[in-house]
Design an enzyme around this catalytic site. Structure first.
Site, PDB file in Angstrom:
ATOM      1  N   ASP A  29      -1.174   5.458  -2.867  1.00 16.88           N
ATOM      2  CA  ASP A  29       0.355   4.787  -2.601  1.00 16.88           C
ATOM      3  C   ASP A  29       0.982   5.104  -1.543  1.00 16.88           C
ATOM      4  O   ASP A  29       1.535   6.254  -1.095  1.00 16.88           O
ATOM      5  CB  ASP A  29       1.664   4.061  -4.191  1.00 16.88           C
ATOM      6  CG  ASP A  29       2.779   2.904  -2.949  1.00 16.88           C
ATOM      7  OD1 ASP A  29       2.774   3.030  -2.527  1.00 16.88           O
ATOM      8  OD2 ASP A  29       2.880   2.737  -4.288  1.00 16.88           O
TER       9      ASP A  29
ATOM     10  N   ARG B 298       3.722 -10.297   7.497  1.00 13.83           N
ATOM     11  CA  ARG B 298       2.520  -9.430   6.475  1.00 13.83           C
ATOM     12  C   ARG B 298       2.490  -9.266   6.975  1.00 13.83           C
ATOM     13  O   ARG B 298       1.569  -8.292   6.010  1.00 13.83           O
ATOM     14  CB  ARG B 298       2.487 -11.090   6.256  1.00 13.83           C
ATOM     15  CG  ARG B 298       1.182 -10.838   5.644  1.00 13.83           C
ATOM     16  CD  ARG B 298       1.724 -10.666   4.044  1.00 13.83           C
ATOM     17  NE  ARG B 298       0.890 -11.373   2.634  1.00 13.83           N
ATOM     18  CZ  ARG B 298       1.764 -11.027   1.183  1.00 13.83           C
ATOM     19  NH1 ARG B 298       2.611 -10.526   1.400  1.00 13.83           N
ATOM     20  NH2 ARG B 298       0.552 -10.619   0.445  1.00 13.83           N
TER      21      ARG B 298
ATOM     22  N   HIS C 179      -0.448   0.960  -2.836  1.00 11.27           N
ATOM     23  CA  HIS C 179       0.314   0.206  -3.639  1.00 11.27           C
ATOM     24  C   HIS C 179      -0.060  -1.131  -3.955  1.00 11.27           C
ATOM     25  O   HIS C 179       0.383  -0.905  -5.835  1.00 11.27           O
ATOM     26  CB  HIS C 179       2.036  -0.211  -2.249  1.00 11.27           C
ATOM     27  CG  HIS C 179       3.114  -0.922  -2.939  1.00 11.27           C
ATOM     28  ND1 HIS C 179       3.697  -0.007  -3.952  1.00 11.27           N
ATOM     29  CD2 HIS C 179       3.479  -1.786  -3.103  1.00 11.27           C
ATOM     30  CE1 HIS C 179       4.780  -1.102  -4.592  1.00 11.27           C
ATOM     31  NE2 HIS C 179       4.485  -2.459  -3.962  1.00 11.27           N
ATOM     32  N   ASP C 180      -1.032  -1.771  -3.763  1.00 12.17           N
ATOM     33  CA  ASP C 180      -1.295  -3.040  -3.965  1.00 12.17           C
ATOM     34  C   ASP C 180      -2.539  -2.697  -5.937  1.00 12.17           C
ATOM     35  O   ASP C 180      -2.314  -3.101  -6.677  1.00 12.17           O
ATOM     36  CB  ASP C 180      -2.249  -3.819  -3.667  1.00 12.17           C
ATOM     37  CG  ASP C 180      -1.475  -4.917  -2.748  1.00 12.17           C
ATOM     38  OD1 ASP C 180      -0.433  -5.170  -3.240  1.00 12.17           O
ATOM     39  OD2 ASP C 180      -1.360  -5.413  -1.346  1.00 12.17           O
TER      40      ASP C 180
ATOM     41  N   SER D 232       6.860  -2.753  -7.749  1.00 10.52           N
ATOM     42  CA  SER D 232       7.498  -2.820  -6.968  1.00 10.52           C
ATOM     43  C   SER D 232       9.237  -3.402  -6.269  1.00 10.52           C
ATOM     44  O   SER D 232      10.017  -3.076  -7.525  1.00 10.52           O
ATOM     45  CB  SER D 232       6.643  -3.822  -5.550  1.00 10.52           C
ATOM     46  OG  SER D 232       6.496  -3.786  -4.895  1.00 10.52           O
TER      47      SER D 232
END
Length: 385
Positions: A335, A242, A365-366, A170
Site C-alpha cells: 500500500d 477516479r 491499497h485495494d 480505508s
C-alpha cells in the site's frame, strides 16, 4: 454477437450515478433521524435519512450485530449480485453469508451507506427537506464524527446497544476508529484495515488534485448540475479524479507486471492510440461515473482530508487510549497510499491491540478488498476472542 450489437453506441454518461427517488430500492432499507443532526462545524443538517442493508437475523438482545463500514466509493451493497437498484455486485461478497467469516447464520450484519454518500443516504444528490430541489453545491461540510453520529442513531433505531464487531477499511476504517473512540462502550471488537488515525499531507495532496479535477469541469456548475442532460454533467472531471485515485490504490509492481508498456490491443500509442494501462484507467473511470455522484465524491473526500481522531481530544495518542475494544489493525504490504507506518501507529497506541498484522498482496491499497482469505482470517480471529 451481431454486427449491430458490436457497433451499438455507448450510452452517454448520466448527469449523476446517484440513487434517486423513484429508482428501484433493491435491498435497501431506510431510517430517518428523528431530529436535525448537529454538525461538528456548527449548524444542523435536517431530514437526514440513512440507507442500509442487513444480512442474518438479530438476536433478541442485539448482541450478534456486526457493523461493516464501506470505503470512499462503496455503498450498502456489500454482498449479493448486481440487480435492479444495485448496479454492481457486493464489494465484500466473499466475506458475508452463511458459512463465511461474517456468518449470517450466526451474525446480524449491518452495512449503511455513509452520510454524504449517493446510494440512498442523505447527500448532495438528495432532495432538500422541502422536496423541491437537490442539495447540490449547498450541501454542508461534514466530518467523520458527523457520519458516526448519524450511524449511532441508526444503531439506536435497530435496537443495537453494542456491536459485536465494527470493521472498516480505508475511509470505512476511519469511521470504525471514530466509533471505537467516541462510543467505546458500544464496540466489543474492532478491525481496522488499511487506514489511519489522521490524514497525512500526501493523502490530502492526492485528494486535492481529484477535487480540483471535478470542480474544474465546466459541467460541474458549482455543484448544481442535476437538471443537466445526459453527457452534460461533470463526468469528465469525475473520471479524471477516479484515474488519479486508482493509480494510488494499486502498486507500481502490479501495474508493471499487468501492463508494462504494452499497447491496448491493436492500438498504436504513437498514432493516437492508448497504452494498455491507459485503457485500464479509462475503464474504471467510465464505470464510476455511471454509479457515483461528483458532489458526493467531493464531500466524502473532504471528510477524509479532515480526519484526525485526536482533534480536540489531546492528540492522537490520548484519543487512541479511549478504545476499549479487542482490536486488530492490519495494513497491506504494498500500500503506497496508506503506508504501514500509519497502521503501526494505531496498533501501538490502542490498548486492546496487539502487533500489526500485514496483508500480503501485490494489489496495493485495494488489497483489503481483494485478499478475502486473509481478511476473513482476521475477522474470524476477532469473533472467536
Amino acid at each position: 454477437m451481431s454486427a449491430a450489437a458490436q457497433t451499438a453506441p455507448v450510452p452517454l454518461p448520466p448527469v449523476t450515478g446517484a440513487w434517486r427517488e423513484g429508482d428501484p430500492p433493491g435491498r435497501r432499507q431506510w431510517v430517518t433521524l428523528e431530529r436535525p443532526l448537529p454538525l461538528e462545524t456548527g449548524g444542523t443538517l435536517p431530514g437526514v435519512r440513512l440507507a442500509y442493508e442487513t444480512w442474518g437475523t438479530p438476536a433478541p438482545d442485539g448482541s450478534n450485530a456486526v457493523l461493516v463500514l464501506h470505503a470512499l466509493t462503496g455503498d450498502s451493497h456489500a454482498a449479493g449480485p448486481a440487480e435492479p437498484g444495485h448496479p454492481t455486485p457486493g464489494w465484500w461478497d466473499g466475506l458475508i453469508g452463511p458459512g463465511r467469516p461474517l456468518d449470517t447464520d450466526r451474525y446480524f450484519v449491518v452495512v449503511p451507506n455513509v452520510l454524504g454518500g449517493c446510494q440512498g443516504s442523505t447527500g448532495p444528490a438528495s432532495l432538500r427537506p422541502d422536496g423541491r430541489r437537490p442539495w447540490g453545491g449547498s450541501f454542508p461540510y461534514i466530518t467523520q464524527r458527523d457520519q458516526v453520529a448519524a450511524e449511532v442513531q441508526l444503531a439506536d433505531a435497530l435496537g443495537i446497544d453494542r456491536w459485536a464487531l465494527v470493521v472498516g477499511g480505508s475511509m470505512g476504517g476511519m469511521r470504525a476508529l471514530e466509533w471505537a473512540v467516541s462510543q467505546p462502550d458500544r464496540v466489543a471488537a474492532l478491525l481496522l484495515l488499511a487506514t489511519t488515525g489522521a490524514a497525512s499531507a500526501e493523502q490530502i495532496a492526492w485528494a486535492n488534485a481529484q477535487i480540483q479535477a471535478i470542480r474544474s469541469d465546466p459541467g460541474f456548475r458549482g455543484g448544481d448540475y442535476y437538471d443537466a442532460a445526459p453527457g452534460q454533467g461533470p463526468h469528465t472531471g469525475l473520471g479524471i479524479a477516479r484515474k488519479i485515485a486508482h493509480v494510488t490504490y494499486r502498486s507500481e509492481p502490479e501495474l508493471r507486471v499487468r501492463f508494462g508498456r504494452r499497447p491496448q490491443g491493436d492500438e498504436d500509442p504513437f498514432r493516437g492510440g492508448r497504452f494498455a494501462v491507459e485503457s485500464y484507467l479509462d475503464h474504471h473511470a467510465d464505470k464510476l461515473v455511471r454509479r457515483f455522484d461528483a458532489n458526493s465524491y467531493i464531500v466524502l473526500t473532504e471528510t477524509m482530508n479532515g480526519h484526525d481522531v485526536g482533534r480536540g481530544r489531546g492528540g492522537m495518542a490520548a484519543a487512541l487510549r479511549r478504545v476499549t475494544a479487542r482490536t486488530l489493525v492490519a495494513g497491506v504490504d504494498s500500500d503506497r497510499l496508506y503506508p504501514l507506518y500509519q497502521q503501526q501507529e494505531l496498533a501501538a497506541g490502542i490498548p486492546g491491540a496487539d502487533r500489526l498484522r500485514v496483508i500480503e498482496s501485490p494489489a496495493g491499497h485495494d488489497g483489503f478488498l481483494i485478499e478475502i482469505e486473509q481478511v476473513g482470517a482476521l475477522i474470524e480471529e476477532l469473533l472467536k476472542g
